[in-house]
Design a protein around this motif. Structure first.
Motif, PDB file in Angstrom:
ATOM      1  N   PRO A 202      36.165  45.061  57.377  1.00 36.64           N
ATOM      2  CA  PRO A 202      35.473  43.759  57.370  1.00 36.64           C
ATOM      3  C   PRO A 202      34.803  43.434  58.704  1.00 36.64           C
ATOM      4  O   PRO A 202      33.681  42.930  58.736  1.00 36.64           O
ATOM      5  CB  PRO A 202      36.588  42.764  57.037  1.00 36.64           C
ATOM      6  N   ARG A 207      32.587  40.345  58.564  1.00 42.31           N
ATOM      7  CA  ARG A 207      33.422  39.606  57.624  1.00 42.31           C
ATOM      8  C   ARG A 207      34.870  39.585  58.106  1.00 42.31           C
ATOM      9  O   ARG A 207      35.288  40.433  58.908  1.00 42.31           O
ATOM     10  CB  ARG A 207      33.353  40.235  56.235  1.00 42.31           C
ATOM     11  N   SER A 209      37.545  38.951  55.616  1.00 48.71           N
ATOM     12  CA  SER A 209      38.382  39.383  54.497  1.00 48.71           C
ATOM     13  C   SER A 209      37.760  40.580  53.793  1.00 48.71           C
ATOM     14  O   SER A 209      36.546  40.591  53.526  1.00 48.71           O
ATOM     15  CB  SER A 209      38.556  38.237  53.495  1.00 48.71           C
ATOM     16  N   PRO A 210      38.564  41.591  53.444  1.00 51.60           N
ATOM     17  CA  PRO A 210      38.025  42.726  52.684  1.00 51.60           C
ATOM     18  C   PRO A 210      37.486  42.328  51.314  1.00 51.60           C
ATOM     19  O   PRO A 210      36.621  43.016  50.771  1.00 51.60           O
ATOM     20  CB  PRO A 210      39.217  43.683  52.578  1.00 51.60           C
ATOM     21  N   VAL A 213      33.697  41.938  51.369  1.00 52.46           N
ATOM     22  CA  VAL A 213      32.890  43.081  51.774  1.00 52.46           C
ATOM     23  C   VAL A 213      32.226  43.689  50.547  1.00 52.46           C
ATOM     24  O   VAL A 213      32.880  43.932  49.524  1.00 52.46           O
ATOM     25  CB  VAL A 213      33.757  44.140  52.488  1.00 52.46           C
ATOM     26  N   GLN A 254      25.112  42.705  55.478  1.00 51.31           N
ATOM     27  CA  GLN A 254      26.243  43.472  55.983  1.00 51.31           C
ATOM     28  C   GLN A 254      25.813  44.834  56.527  1.00 51.31           C
ATOM     29  O   GLN A 254      26.331  45.298  57.552  1.00 51.31           O
ATOM     30  CB  GLN A 254      27.293  43.636  54.885  1.00 51.31           C
TER      31      GLN A 254
END
Length: 328
Positions: A202, A207, A209-210, A213, A254
């Motif tokens: 993450p 990010r 939290s996974p 993602v 991302q």
């Protein structure tokens, strides 16, 4: 404020009926969100728009509010997430198509392109939610015998009189019967989505939290598989037969953060300031999507990344993302 065209036993607008009821008449004008169905959301909490009115045939005024905290559009170093501006501009098109261009709820929308640019100096979180005034101008309106067929529009988002974001989009809308013919077997096969893949770190994509993602590693520095979690309550707010465009835009963000973090010694938070996306076709749920990112020449103090996606060997979408480093 609302002028939603809805058959009622009186000539009052929905807003006037709510605010004019005996129980509420002493409170003056009250704020509420627009109907969630008009912005294609299942959760009321995900509705960002609060009202609208028509100023001319192709000009509208919309009000909106950004919450100080959001479970997915999380603040970036004390600033509102720029993708909240992107979602706001997306909702504008859906709202006006239904409320002012008489597109029935249940018709399907195909987004051709969507872009947004933000002014970071006006994105800061304050003690109360951000109240926004949005000026919308339609530059193209397509009509067929059956009604409104699509449009292109531009939006200027102001906060306390300052332009906090600008952007626009183009879309086509079709009836359920036409959509059934276009999508064909994709709607009837009932094929399940591909298996959920593992997320990249993450922190490597900005990010915490996974679960938020949307990229999975492929063992290559600038290439990933799109991670499709149909259980995600924001990205998949309601059941759909394809991957929403906002998932692809989040993937572009991302991927941009991943490639810039890896290639820079400066680990300051990265804020996307402009995102320009083009969508070539529907992203299917039952086939893997692959993304790659490449840095492009950019101006002083900025980074520019081109992110492209493909599925089944065919181009799917592309996005150019401009980003800058925020002071720690």
């Amino acid at each position: 404020m609302d002028t939603f065209r809805y058959a009622r036993p009186t000539d009052q607008s929905p807003q006037s009926i709510v605010n004019g009821s005996p129980a509420l008449s002493g409170y003056g004008s009250l704020t509420s969100t627009v109907p969630k169905e008009l912005v294609h959301r299942a959760a009321v909490a995900e509705v960002l728009l609060t009202g609208w009115e028509r100023h001319a045939d192709t000009r509208f005024a919309i009000t909106a509010q950004w919450p100080r905290g959001h479970s997915f559009f999380t603040p970036v170093n004390g600033n509102y997430d720029p993708l909240m501006a992107t979602e706001t501009i997306r909702q504008v098109g859906s709202l006006l198509a239904h409320a002012e261009f008489a597109v029935p709820v249940g018709h399907q929308f195909l987004m051709h392109d969507l872009e947004v640019a933000v002014h970071p100096q006006y994105l800061g979180l304050e003690a109360v939610p951000a109240s926004l005034d949005i000026e919308v101008t339609y530059t193209e309106v397509k009509q067929r015998r059956q009604g409104h067929a699509g449009a292109r529009y531009e939006a200027i988002v102001r906060r306390d009189g300052h332009v906090v974001a600008t952007g626009g989009a183009a879309y086509t809308c079709v009836s359920p019967d036409v959509y059934q013919r276009v999508r064909g077997s994709r709607l009837s096969d009932g094929r399940p989505p591909i298996r959920l893949t593992a997320p990249v770190s993450p922190q490597s994509v900005g990010r915490m939290s996974p679960t938020d993602v949307v990229l999975s590693p492929l063992g290559e520095a600038d290439r990933w598989q799109l991670r499709v979690d149909t259980r995600h309550p924001i990205l998949f707010d309601h059941p759909v037969d394809h991957i929403p465009g906002m998932v692809l835009m989040e993937a572009a963000r991302q991927a941009t953060v991943a490639i810039l973090n890896r290639s820079s010694l400066n680990k300051s938070p990265l804020l996307p300031t402009r995102l320009v996306s083009r969508f070539q076709r529907y992203a299917e749920l039952d086939s893997p999507c692959f993304l790659e990112a490449h840095r492009l020449p950019a101006g002083p103090g900025e980074d520019l990344v081109l992110v492209s996606g493909q599925q089944g060997g065919e181009p799917l979408f592309s996005a150019t993302v401009t980003a800058c480093c925020l002071p720690v």
